[in-house]
Design an enzyme around this catalytic site. Structure first.
Site, PDB file in Angstrom:
ATOM      1  N   HIS A 186      -6.347   3.124   0.010  1.00 18.67           N
ATOM      2  CA  HIS A 186      -6.107   3.486   1.406  1.00 18.67           C
ATOM      3  C   HIS A 186      -6.904   4.768   1.598  1.00 18.67           C
ATOM      4  CE1 HIS A 186      -3.114   3.951   4.975  1.00 18.67           C
ATOM      5  NE2 HIS A 186      -3.921   4.993   5.047  1.00 18.67           N
ATOM      6  N   ASP A 224      -0.478  16.268  -2.723  1.00 17.95           N
ATOM      7  CA  ASP A 224      -0.779  15.302  -3.777  1.00 17.95           C
ATOM      8  C   ASP A 224       0.271  15.419  -4.889  1.00 17.95           C
ATOM      9  OD1 ASP A 224      -3.627  13.740  -4.744  1.00 17.95           O
ATOM     10  OD2 ASP A 224      -2.192  14.262  -6.318  1.00 17.95           O
ATOM     11  N   HIS A 272      -8.418   8.125   1.936  1.00 20.49           N
ATOM     12  CA  HIS A 272      -7.760   9.431   1.905  1.00 20.49           C
ATOM     13  C   HIS A 272      -8.773  10.498   1.535  1.00 20.49           C
ATOM     14  CE1 HIS A 272      -7.370   7.615  -2.113  1.00 20.49           C
ATOM     15  NE2 HIS A 272      -7.459   8.841  -2.596  1.00 20.49           N
ATOM     16  N   CYS A 301       0.868  -1.188   0.000  1.00 23.90           N
ATOM     17  CA  CYS A 301       0.000   0.000   0.000  1.00 23.90           C
ATOM     18  C   CYS A 301       0.901   1.234   0.000  1.00 23.90           C
ATOM     19  CB  CYS A 301      -0.923   0.030   1.209  1.00 23.90           C
ATOM     20  SG  CYS A 301      -1.792   1.612   1.363  1.00 23.90           S
TER      21      CYS A 301
HETATM   22  P1  DGP Z   1      -7.878   8.899  -5.695  1.00 18.50           P
HETATM   23  O1  DGP Z   1      -8.183   8.995  -7.155  1.00 18.50           O
HETATM   24  O2  DGP Z   1      -8.959   9.546  -4.860  1.00 18.50           O
HETATM   25  O3  DGP Z   1      -7.555   7.476  -5.265  1.00 18.50           O
HETATM   26  O4  DGP Z   1      -6.580   9.785  -5.475  1.00 18.50           O
HETATM   27  C1  DGP Z   1      -5.306   9.296  -5.240  1.00 18.50           C
HETATM   28  C2  DGP Z   1      -4.389  10.472  -5.268  1.00 18.50           C
HETATM   29  O5  DGP Z   1      -3.141  10.045  -4.752  1.00 18.50           O
HETATM   30  C3  DGP Z   1      -4.126  11.063  -6.645  1.00 18.50           C
HETATM   31  O6  DGP Z   1      -4.595  12.405  -6.668  1.00 18.50           O
HETATM   32  C4  DGP Z   1      -2.623  11.031  -6.812  1.00 18.50           C
HETATM   33  C5  DGP Z   1      -2.129  10.758  -5.419  1.00 18.50           C
HETATM   34  N1  DGP Z   1      -0.945   9.928  -5.344  1.00 18.50           N
HETATM   35  C6  DGP Z   1      -0.802   8.681  -5.857  1.00 18.50           C
HETATM   36  N2  DGP Z   1       0.424   8.188  -5.564  1.00 18.50           N
HETATM   37  C7  DGP Z   1       1.037   9.151  -4.830  1.00 18.50           C
HETATM   38  C8  DGP Z   1       2.325   9.242  -4.224  1.00 18.50           C
HETATM   39  O7  DGP Z   1       3.161   8.329  -4.278  1.00 18.50           O
HETATM   40  N3  DGP Z   1       2.613  10.399  -3.581  1.00 18.50           N
HETATM   41  C9  DGP Z   1       1.717  11.425  -3.481  1.00 18.50           C
HETATM   42  N4  DGP Z   1       2.114  12.507  -2.817  1.00 18.50           N
HETATM   43  N5  DGP Z   1       0.496  11.361  -4.037  1.00 18.50           N
HETATM   44  C10 DGP Z   1       0.174  10.247  -4.699  1.00 18.50           C
END
Ligand code: DGP
Length: 114
Positions: free
Chosen positions: A98, A30, A100, A4
Site C-alpha cells: 500500500h 512506524d 506509503h 491490506c
Molecule cells: P516498506 O519496507 O517501505 O514497505 O515499509 C513498511 C513499513 O511499515 C515498515 O517500516 C514497518 C511498517 N509497518 C508494518 N506493519 C505496520 C503496522 O501494523 N503498524 C505500523 N505502525 N507500521 C507498520
C-alpha cells in the site's frame, strides 16, 4: 482493500499512533522506527505502489505531500529538516503493498540514500 494492513489502519480496524489525518491522508508512527522521528504517510485510498499512480488518482499523492510539511511540524522536525522515502517493489524491499512514504528526521541523516 481486504487483507491490506494499511487499509485496516486507515479504517481504524488496527490501532496506530496517528500523527495527522484528513479526508485523503493518514500519518502514523512506524512500528519499527529507523530514526527518532519515523512516520508513515499514506493515501487512505488503496494504491499498491508508485507503479499504481495514475492521472485519475494522483490527487491523493499531492495531498500526501501537502500534508508532509504539517506532519513534519507536528513532529518537531520541520525546521531542521527531514527525508521522505518510498520503496517500490522487490529490489527496494517494499514490504507493505500500500503506497506509503517514510518521513524520517530528528537526527542528522547520511548524505547517502539512507
Ligand atoms: P516498506 O519496507 O517501505 O514497505 O515499509 C513498511 C513499513 O511499515 C515498515 O517500516 C514497518 C511498517 N509497518 C508494518 N506493519 C505496520 C503496522 O501494523 N503498524 C505500523 N505502525 N507500521 C507498520
Amino acid at each position: 482493500m481486504a487483507d491490506c494492513i494499511f487499509c485496516k489502519i486507515a479504517a481504524g480496524e488496527i490501532p496506530a499512533r496517528v500523527v495527522y489525518e484528513d479526508d485523503k491522508v493518514l500519518a502514523f508512527h512506524d512500528l519499527n522506527p529507523q530514526a527518532p522521528v519515523h512516520v508513515l504517510l499514506i493515501p487512505k485510498m488503496h494504491i499498491e505502489s508508485c507503479n499504481g499512480i495514475t492521472a485519475e488518482n494522483s490527487a491523493v499523492v499531492a495531498a500526501v505531500f501537502e500534508a508532509a510539511g504539517k506532519v513534519a511540524a507536528l513532529c518537531g522536525v520541520r525546521e531542521d529538516g527531514y527525508r521522505i522515502i518510498t520503496n517500490t517493489g522487490a529490489h527496494a524491499c517494499q514490504s507493505v503493498k500500500h503506497l506509503h512514504f517514510h518521513l524520517l528526521g530528528g537526527v542528522q541523516l547520511s548524505e547517502n540514500i539512507l
